[in-house]
Design an enzyme around this catalytic site. Structure first.
Site, PDB file in Angstrom:
ATOM      1  N   CYS A   1       1.018  -3.042 -12.389  1.00 22.45           N
ATOM      2  CA  CYS A   1      -0.136  -2.640 -11.577  1.00 22.45           C
ATOM      3  C   CYS A   1      -1.123  -1.948 -12.502  1.00 22.45           C
ATOM      4  O   CYS A   1      -0.871  -0.827 -12.964  1.00 22.45           O
ATOM      5  CB  CYS A   1       0.262  -1.714 -10.438  1.00 22.45           C
TER       6      CYS A   1
ATOM      7  N   MET B   1      -7.421  -6.116  -8.210  1.00 16.57           N
ATOM      8  CA  MET B   1      -6.251  -5.628  -8.929  1.00 16.57           C
ATOM      9  C   MET B   1      -6.640  -5.384 -10.385  1.00 16.57           C
ATOM     10  O   MET B   1      -7.386  -6.171 -10.971  1.00 16.57           O
ATOM     11  CB  MET B   1      -5.113  -6.649  -8.868  1.00 16.57           C
TER      12      MET B   1
END
Length: 380
Positions: free
Chosen positions: A102, A304
């Protein structure tokens, strides 16, 4: 409370994501190793699987951006301060995907590492420190430049990030050599391929493995405008199914296993004017191109961090769909529009013997501690 397990934890925002952060040593001994028990415990922390899709009985936020767990430990690598392990938790299934990173939460990793004493105190001098992060999922080094005041991480400031409501201190994150080791950045060797998609036909696609494996298609080819809001796409089962079919075909073409987290799929278009989810008006001149990306089966509300790495990398390579959408107007830095606004990312790429290398990708994020204390877990 006596029938529950109490575990020290910190709830943090990093970029446009939130997650529950743990020190490895604070987890129950059995959960300090990967396996079924760790997954069961962290699923219960988040509140998954939840057939109601709300995460009412857990710390998750019932979106891909807020159903995340992080485990940190002091690194034994000479070139890193902290080991960072990321788990993407499915909402409606008993699955934690450990296959990727992430990028957004990486900004919070640096802050948490300082707070928890995982960075040597001798390095916490001056106005900032570069926290050296070993990202265990993808086996890569990431650098997070954290502002300091009297040896402590600064979290408050005036840096504004589209997709985040309030300003905070800027965190500069640099992903070093973000492409998968041993593989071509462009897995097929081509900037554009014709991708055969079941039930749809042939689509032009750019596939790249920088940051996170990602399949890019032209918005117009996939039946989109490129300016769609999150709600417009996520309220259309047909659109989501179409994007999932493209994602599956892309995984096969890239020669990688299909998981919930990998690869990502996104559609791109040249700059256009649109209204961001905040009501902010984005003009055609504000961006080099537009990108909408899907995470865990839903259109992401912003972008993202790992997909932003893929976007910047691909945009810098002549001939890709992203470079074409930007009309080749990329000098190492690209500004793209997403549903919540815009993001500027810099990529250092080079061509060597016909293959592309991505040396680094840099972007600015922010991070803030939201809660610190203990989470309570019923028996799992």
């Amino acid at each position: 409370m006596s029938q529950q397990t109490s575990i020290p934890a910190t709830y943090m925002r990093g970029g446009t994501s939130k997650g529950v952060f743990f020190r490895l040593e604070d987890l129950p001994v059995e959960a300090q190793q990967p396996g079924e028990y760790r997954d069961s415990l962290l699923l219960r922390v988040i509140g998954s699987p939840d057939p109601y899709g709300k995460h009412t009985d857990g710390m998750g936020g019932a979106t891909s951006s807020t159903s995340k767990t992080v485990i940190l430990s002091k690194s034994d690598r000479e070139d890193c301060d902290v080991n960072y392990l990321f788990g993407q938790v499915a909402i409606d299934r008993p699955i934690i995907d450990w296959s990727g990173n992430c990028g957004n939460l990486t900004a919070a990793v640096g802050v948490f590492a300082i707070q928890q004493g995982l960075v040597d105190a001798s390095r916490l001098k001056g106005d900032n420190v570069t926290v050296r992060i070993w990202q265990q999922n993808i086996q890569k080094v990431i650098l997070a430049k954290i502002q300091l005041r009297e040896g402590q991480a600064v979290e408050l400031g005036d840096f504004e990030l589209d997709g985040v409501t309030f300003p905070a201190a800027e965190v500069e994150v640099t992903f070093m050599s973000p492409a998968d080791a041993g593989n071509n950045v462009l897995p097929t060797g081509n900037p554009v391929d014709e991708l055969s998609v079941e039930g749809i036909g042939s689509l032009s696609a750019t596939m790249i493995n920088s940051g996170i494996p990602t399949v890019f298609v032209n918005a117009s080819d996939a039946g989109f405008m490129g300016t769609e809001s999150q709600d417009v796409v996520n309220s259309s089962p047909e659109s989501l199914q179409k994007l999932e079919l493209i994602r599956a075909a892309g995984a096969a073409a890239m020669g990688i296993p299909l998981s919930g987290h990998i690869p990502k799929v996104a559609f791109v278009s040249p700059p256009k004017a649109y209204t961001a989810s905040s009501g902010k008006r984005i003009s055609e001149a504000d961006t080099d191109l537009l990108v909408r990306a899907v995470s865990m089966g839903k259109l992401h509300h912003a972008m993202m961090g790992t997909a932003a790495v893929a976007i910047a990398s691909a945009a810098a390579m002549p001939g890709t769909l992203l470079n074409q959408a930007a009309k080749g107007n990329v000098d190492g830095t690209v500004t793209f529009g997403h549903p919540s606004g815009t993001l500027t990312v810099g990529a250092e790429v080079e061509e060597l013997n016909g293959d592309w290398l991505v040396n680094s990708v840099t972007m600015s994020r922010s991070a803030r501690t939201l809660m610190k204390g203990h989470v309570y877990i019923p028996p799992v």
